[in-house]
Design a protein around this motif. Structure first.
Motif, short mmCIF file in Angstrom:
data_model
loop_
_atom_site.label_atom_id
_atom_site.label_comp_id
_atom_site.label_asym_id
_atom_site.label_seq_id
_atom_site.Cartn_x
_atom_site.Cartn_y
_atom_site.Cartn_z
N PHE A 23 1.02 -1.24 0.07
CA PHE A 23 -0.30 0.05 -0.07
C PHE A 23 1.06 1.51 0.40
CE2 PHE A 23 -3.41 -3.05 2.53
CZ PHE A 23 -3.72 -3.01 1.27
N PHE A 24 1.96 1.34 0.44
CA PHE A 24 2.77 2.42 0.56
C PHE A 24 4.21 2.85 -0.35
CE2 PHE A 24 0.55 2.27 4.51
CZ PHE A 24 -0.12 3.64 4.92
N ASP A 25 3.96 1.32 -1.00
CA ASP A 25 5.75 1.04 -2.57
C ASP A 25 6.79 1.59 -1.59
OD1 ASP A 25 3.98 1.27 -4.09
OD2 ASP A 25 4.02 2.88 -4.21
N ALA A 26 6.51 0.92 -0.13
CA ALA A 26 7.96 1.68 0.79
C ALA A 26 9.09 -0.14 0.09
CB ALA A 26 7.82 0.68 2.06
N TRP A 27 8.52 -0.63 -0.84
CA TRP A 27 9.94 -1.86 -1.78
C TRP A 27 10.76 -1.07 -2.20
CZ3 TRP A 27 9.93 -2.23 -6.44
CH2 TRP A 27 8.99 -1.92 -7.39
N MET A 28 10.90 0.12 -2.53
CA MET A 28 11.65 0.76 -3.99
C MET A 28 13.37 0.96 -2.67
SD MET A 28 9.39 3.02 -5.73
CE MET A 28 7.76 2.82 -5.54
N HIS A 29 12.67 1.21 -1.06
CA HIS A 29 14.03 1.32 -0.46
C HIS A 29 13.60 0.76 0.72
CE1 HIS A 29 13.86 5.09 -2.40
NE2 HIS A 29 12.50 5.16 -2.17
N PRO A 30 14.57 -0.51 0.79
CA PRO A 30 14.73 -2.05 1.32
C PRO A 30 15.26 -1.68 2.84
CG PRO A 30 15.91 -2.00 -0.81
CD PRO A 30 15.57 -0.90 -0.63
N PHE A 31 15.94 -0.50 3.20
CA PHE A 31 16.43 0.17 4.33
C PHE A 31 14.69 0.56 4.78
CE2 PHE A 31 18.73 2.03 6.92
CZ PHE A 31 18.90 2.10 7.91
N GLU A 32 14.76 1.69 4.30
CA GLU A 32 13.71 2.47 5.10
C GLU A 32 12.34 1.60 5.27
OE1 GLU A 32 12.78 5.61 2.53
OE2 GLU A 32 15.12 6.69 2.35
N LEU A 33 12.12 0.11 4.54
CA LEU A 33 10.98 -0.92 4.83
C LEU A 33 11.05 -1.61 5.81
CD1 LEU A 33 8.62 -2.04 3.86
CD2 LEU A 33 10.19 -3.55 2.72
N VAL A 34 12.86 -1.53 6.56
CA VAL A 34 12.81 -2.66 7.60
C VAL A 34 13.05 -1.23 8.67
CG1 VAL A 34 14.49 -3.25 9.31
CG2 VAL A 34 14.03 -4.35 6.33
N VAL A 35 13.40 -0.14 8.73
CA VAL A 35 12.98 0.92 9.63
C VAL A 35 11.47 1.09 9.73
CG1 VAL A 35 13.26 3.27 10.72
CG2 VAL A 35 15.54 1.63 9.01
N LEU A 36 10.70 0.83 8.98
CA LEU A 36 9.11 2.06 9.18
C LEU A 36 9.25 0.52 9.79
CD1 LEU A 36 8.52 3.39 5.80
CD2 LEU A 36 8.45 4.38 7.82
N THR A 37 8.98 -0.77 9.17
CA THR A 37 8.07 -1.59 9.95
C THR A 37 8.46 -2.06 11.30
OG1 THR A 37 8.15 -3.08 7.98
CG2 THR A 37 7.91 -4.61 9.27
N ALA A 38 9.29 -2.07 11.63
CA ALA A 38 10.21 -2.27 12.97
C ALA A 38 9.25 -1.13 13.20
CB ALA A 38 11.43 -1.84 13.38
#
Length: 140
Positions: A23-38
């Motif tokens: 829904f938020f297209d965070a897959w384009m930035h993997p490091f940010e995806l991990v940080v946002l998930t945490a």
């Protein structure tokens, strides 16, 4: 109780990872995806513990009362309470889905509830209460 907490610990970050990716297209930035998930796991966890865990207990109660399709009864209970949560706590952030505008809180609640149900069913199938030793978090 240990199985329910383990369910929440597994299902919350996995479902949030999916929500952020889709829904938020965070897959384009993997490091940010991990940080946002945490980060979102820490923010959402109190809601999961105060709302999601009691719903899983209610689904267990409904499951015991049923004679057939016990897993489907549990899924139905999870989905009903996810829909209620999505309507009670809307984010007023519509997103298109199959040609309709649906609130992102509604979709997120359904996604998290689905992953809670899947994880709880998987832990129930492996008979979690008898095979806890392999888990580092709750081992004997």
């Amino acid at each position: 109780m240990k199985r329910k907490l383990t369910t929440a610990l597994i299902a919350t970050p996995v479902s949030l990872l999916l929500i952020l990716t889709v829904f938020f297209d965070a897959w384009m930035h993997p490091f940010e995806l991990v940080v946002l998930t945490a980060l979102y796991t820490l923010i959402i966890s109190p809601f999961i513990l105060l709302y999601g865990i009691p719903v899983t207990y209610l689904s267990d109660f409904a499951r015991k009362k049923s004679r057939k399709a016990k897993s489907l009864i549990a899924l139905f209970v999870h989905m009903i309470f996810a829909i209620i949560f999505g309507f009670v706590y809307p984010m007023n952030w519509p997103t298109p889905l199959f040609g309709m505008e649906v609130d992102i809180a509604f979709l997120s609640a359904i996604t998290v509830a689905l992953f809670l149900w899947i994880t709880d069913e998987a832990l129930r199938k492996i008979n979690w209460n008898k095979h806890q030793r392999w888990c580092l978090l709750f081992g004997k």
